[in-house]
Design a protein around this motif. Structure first.
Motif, mmCIF file in Angstrom:
data_model
loop_
_atom_site.group_PDB
_atom_site.id
_atom_site.type_symbol
_atom_site.label_atom_id
_atom_site.label_comp_id
_atom_site.label_asym_id
_atom_site.label_seq_id
_atom_site.Cartn_x
_atom_site.Cartn_y
_atom_site.Cartn_z
ATOM 1 N N GLY A 121 0.794 -1.220 0.000
ATOM 2 C CA GLY A 121 0.000 0.000 0.000
ATOM 3 C C GLY A 121 0.827 1.272 0.000
ATOM 4 O O GLY A 121 0.322 2.347 -0.305
ATOM 5 N N VAL A 122 2.111 1.172 0.338
ATOM 6 C CA VAL A 122 2.974 2.355 0.315
ATOM 7 C C VAL A 122 3.476 2.562 -1.106
ATOM 8 O O VAL A 122 4.122 1.686 -1.676
ATOM 9 C CB VAL A 122 4.174 2.209 1.282
ATOM 10 N N ALA A 123 3.151 3.719 -1.679
ATOM 11 C CA ALA A 123 3.639 4.037 -3.019
ATOM 12 C C ALA A 123 5.101 4.473 -2.937
ATOM 13 O O ALA A 123 5.949 3.974 -3.666
ATOM 14 C CB ALA A 123 2.791 5.140 -3.644
ATOM 15 N N PHE A 124 5.395 5.396 -2.021
ATOM 16 C CA PHE A 124 6.755 5.871 -1.809
ATOM 17 C C PHE A 124 6.786 6.785 -0.598
ATOM 18 O O PHE A 124 5.752 7.215 -0.105
ATOM 19 C CB PHE A 124 7.305 6.596 -3.049
ATOM 20 N N LEU A 125 7.995 7.057 -0.133
ATOM 21 C CA LEU A 125 8.175 8.050 0.919
ATOM 22 C C LEU A 125 8.030 9.420 0.297
ATOM 23 O O LEU A 125 8.441 9.636 -0.847
ATOM 24 C CB LEU A 125 9.564 7.922 1.548
ATOM 25 N N ARG A 126 7.446 10.348 1.035
ATOM 26 C CA ARG A 126 7.269 11.700 0.516
ATOM 27 C C ARG A 126 8.634 12.312 0.220
ATOM 28 O O ARG A 126 9.502 12.374 1.088
ATOM 29 C CB ARG A 126 6.551 12.573 1.540
ATOM 30 N N PRO A 127 8.837 12.748 -1.004
ATOM 31 C CA PRO A 127 10.133 13.350 -1.325
ATOM 32 C C PRO A 127 10.258 14.728 -0.703
ATOM 33 O O PRO A 127 9.287 15.460 -0.572
ATOM 34 C CB PRO A 127 10.126 13.436 -2.855
ATOM 35 N N GLY A 128 11.473 15.057 -0.312
ATOM 36 C CA GLY A 128 11.757 16.390 0.187
ATOM 37 C C GLY A 128 12.008 17.330 -0.975
ATOM 38 O O GLY A 128 11.917 16.958 -2.149
ATOM 39 N N LEU A 129 12.350 18.545 -0.669
ATOM 40 C CA LEU A 129 12.596 19.552 -1.696
ATOM 41 C C LEU A 129 13.732 19.132 -2.627
ATOM 42 O O LEU A 129 13.620 19.246 -3.847
ATOM 43 C CB LEU A 129 12.913 20.904 -1.057
ATOM 44 N N VAL B 167 4.494 9.202 4.166
ATOM 45 C CA VAL B 167 4.316 8.289 3.043
ATOM 46 C C VAL B 167 3.210 8.758 2.111
ATOM 47 O O VAL B 167 2.325 9.512 2.503
ATOM 48 C CB VAL B 167 3.988 6.854 3.515
ATOM 49 N N VAL B 168 3.280 8.271 0.878
ATOM 50 C CA VAL B 168 2.202 8.420 -0.093
ATOM 51 C C VAL B 168 1.658 7.018 -0.312
ATOM 52 O O VAL B 168 2.422 6.067 -0.496
ATOM 53 C CB VAL B 168 2.717 9.051 -1.405
ATOM 54 N N VAL B 169 0.337 6.896 -0.253
ATOM 55 C CA VAL B 169 -0.330 5.595 -0.281
ATOM 56 C C VAL B 169 -0.942 5.347 -1.663
ATOM 57 O O VAL B 169 -1.423 6.276 -2.310
ATOM 58 C CB VAL B 169 -1.429 5.562 0.812
ATOM 59 N N HIS B 170 -0.918 4.070 -2.072
ATOM 60 C CA HIS B 170 -1.590 3.686 -3.316
ATOM 61 C C HIS B 170 -3.098 3.777 -3.142
ATOM 62 O O HIS B 170 -3.638 3.378 -2.107
ATOM 63 C CB HIS B 170 -1.259 2.239 -3.696
ATOM 64 N N ARG B 171 -3.769 4.304 -4.153
ATOM 65 C CA ARG B 171 -5.233 4.354 -4.150
ATOM 66 C C ARG B 171 -5.760 2.920 -4.038
ATOM 67 O O ARG B 171 -5.205 1.995 -4.594
ATOM 68 C CB ARG B 171 -5.711 4.992 -5.460
ATOM 69 N N GLY B 172 -6.830 2.745 -3.309
ATOM 70 C CA GLY B 172 -7.405 1.419 -3.123
ATOM 71 C C GLY B 172 -6.987 0.756 -1.825
ATOM 72 O O GLY B 172 -7.527 -0.276 -1.452
ATOM 73 N N HIS B 173 -6.014 1.324 -1.135
ATOM 74 C CA HIS B 173 -5.609 0.817 0.175
ATOM 75 C C HIS B 173 -6.131 1.765 1.244
ATOM 76 O O HIS B 173 -6.084 2.985 1.074
ATOM 77 C CB HIS B 173 -4.088 0.729 0.278
ATOM 78 N N ARG B 174 -6.616 1.206 2.335
ATOM 79 C CA ARG B 174 -7.080 2.055 3.432
ATOM 80 C C ARG B 174 -5.876 2.669 4.135
ATOM 81 O O ARG B 174 -4.966 1.950 4.573
ATOM 82 C CB ARG B 174 -7.893 1.242 4.427
#
Length: 123
Positions: free
Chosen positions: A24-32, A80-87
């Protein structure tokens, strides 16, 4: 506790790898820096595979530049950024468990670990 920059880096990399394995984790939120790098070149790669970004992880309380220690142990913030379709609630619980497990196996001593997970987007 994490007392050297190398140990801190090792902890962050272990946490990033653990988060990357959570369904369900798409990726870690990228920084600047990651966002700017993405506009100028492709993602960093090791042996042809994308490397895990660690910009979405913040570790506090292990040690500071002044040598002061946090009496409450270690605080790990994960974005984190989550994949659509995962709670999101299920993903954050799984991320929290994975981060706690990674921190405990990486650290040489037993310290309290407080994990905060923030979902910063859904893709």
């Amino acid at each position: 506790m994490v007392t050297r920059a190398h140990d801190g880096r090792q902890l962050v990399e272990a946490v990033a790898a653990a988060v990357g394995e959570v369904p369900g984790v798409a990726f870690l939120r990228p920084g600047l820096a990651g966002r700017l790098r993405a506009t100028t070149m492709s993602a960093p790669r090791t042996n042809g595979a994308p490397t895990a970004s660690t910009s979405g992880i913040r570790v506090r309380g292990a040690s500071s530049t002044r040598g002061a220690r946090d009496a409450d142990g270690l605080a790990v913030d994960v974005f984190v950024v989550v994949h659509r379709g995962h709670r999101a609630v299920d993903v954050t619980r799984a991320v929290r468990e994975a981060v706690t497990r990674a921190a405990r196996t990486t650290l040489a001593t037993t310290v309290p670990v407080r994990v905060t997970v923030t979902v910063s987007g859904i893709v």
